[in-house]
Design a protein around this motif. Structure first.
Motif, short mmCIF file in Angstrom:
data_model
loop_
_atom_site.label_atom_id
_atom_site.label_comp_id
_atom_site.label_asym_id
_atom_site.label_seq_id
_atom_site.Cartn_x
_atom_site.Cartn_y
_atom_site.Cartn_z
N ARG A 1 0.84 -1.21 0.00
CA ARG A 1 0.00 0.00 0.00
C ARG A 1 0.87 1.24 0.00
O ARG A 1 2.02 1.20 0.35
CB ARG A 1 -0.93 0.00 1.20
CG ARG A 1 -0.19 -0.06 2.53
CD ARG A 1 -1.11 -0.11 3.70
NE ARG A 1 -1.38 -1.51 4.00
CZ ARG A 1 -1.97 -1.91 5.09
NH1 ARG A 1 -2.37 -1.06 5.98
NH2 ARG A 1 -2.19 -3.19 5.30
N ASP A 2 0.24 2.32 -0.39
CA ASP A 2 0.93 3.60 -0.42
C ASP A 2 0.50 4.44 0.78
O ASP A 2 0.07 5.55 0.66
CB ASP A 2 0.60 4.34 -1.74
CG ASP A 2 1.29 5.69 -1.80
OD1 ASP A 2 2.41 5.80 -1.29
OD2 ASP A 2 0.69 6.63 -2.34
N ARG A 3 0.58 3.86 1.92
CA ARG A 3 0.36 4.59 3.17
C ARG A 3 1.19 3.93 4.24
O ARG A 3 1.52 2.74 4.14
CB ARG A 3 -1.12 4.64 3.56
CG ARG A 3 -1.67 3.35 4.10
CD ARG A 3 -3.06 3.57 4.73
NE ARG A 3 -3.57 2.34 5.27
CZ ARG A 3 -3.25 1.84 6.46
NH1 ARG A 3 -2.35 2.46 7.22
NH2 ARG A 3 -3.78 0.71 6.89
N GLN B 1 -0.82 7.77 -3.69
CA GLN B 1 -2.19 7.58 -3.23
C GLN B 1 -2.46 8.37 -1.96
O GLN B 1 -3.53 8.96 -1.80
CB GLN B 1 -2.45 6.09 -2.94
CG GLN B 1 -2.47 5.22 -4.15
CD GLN B 1 -2.60 3.75 -3.79
OE1 GLN B 1 -2.89 3.40 -2.65
NE2 GLN B 1 -2.40 2.89 -4.77
N SER B 2 -1.48 8.40 -1.06
CA SER B 2 -1.70 9.04 0.23
C SER B 2 -1.85 10.55 0.13
O SER B 2 -2.63 11.15 0.85
CB SER B 2 -0.57 8.70 1.20
OG SER B 2 0.67 9.07 0.63
#
Length: 195
Positions: free
Chosen positions: A14-16, A81-82
């Protein structure tokens, strides 16, 4: 998993930034600068950003020789994304780091998607480890290699409460064997004939 059959892997790309303690995650592999002081860490390897394109695209449009040449090409960019922000393209020019903001014809918020789309679209910036398999099979080639930039590191992190855990130590030892510097990906960015 072959070495440690009782090991259970729950992969969450994920991009977080996940909260390892709150979410009960044993170990995370992060790319970039670290901020959480509650975690133990081990540097695994540096990573590089470089421009890539397909050989077919380059045969049609030509190969850029300088980062400024990207304005004459189709560009695809990565969006975080974040934050919802597009990646600024970093290059090493004349001994200093320079970030350029491309007027890209498209964006993708998944680095794997960027690598796959580049095969047909144009030029884009990606992490060497993301596109390594595409380069190895000839679908993408690095361009502007002599301007590529090392950007922070790949790091393993884990909560202090897991320190000394036998499974954790085995997994960290495995990661240490998988990541070494220079990495095989770095060889993909060696610059023949100064390109």
């Amino acid at each position: 998993m072959k070495r440690l059959p009782k090991l259970f892997v729950d992969q969450r790309p994920r991009d977080r930034v996940a909260d390892l303690i709150e979410e009960g995650i044993d170990v995370a592999i992060r790319v970039g600068e670290l901020a959480d002081s509650r975690l133990l860490s081990r540097r695994l390897a540096p990573h590089r950003l470089c421009a890539f394109a397909s050989q077919i695209y380059l045969e049609k449009r030509g190969t850029p020789q300088h980062p400024d040449d990207h304005i004459h090409h189709n560009r695809l960019n990565f969006r975080f994304q974040s934050a919802g922000q597009a990646l600024r393209w970093p290059f090493q020019i004349g001994g200093r780091a320079v970030d350029l903001t491309p007027n890209a014809g498209g964006v993708a918020d998944c680095s794997d998607a960027v690598a796959a789309i580049l095969v047909v679209v144009g030029i884009g910036i990606s992490l060497s480890y993301v596109v390594a398999s595409h380069v190895e099979r000839g679908a993408l080639v690095p361009v502007l290699r002599k301007f590529s930039v090392e950007r922070s590191v790949v790091t393993a992190l884990w909560p202090e409460s897991r320190h000394g855990n036998q499974n954790m130590n085995a997994f960290l030892a495995f990661l240490g064997g998988m990541f070494h510097s220079p990495t095989p990906r770095d060889k993909l960015l060696k610059s023949p004939a100064g390109k």
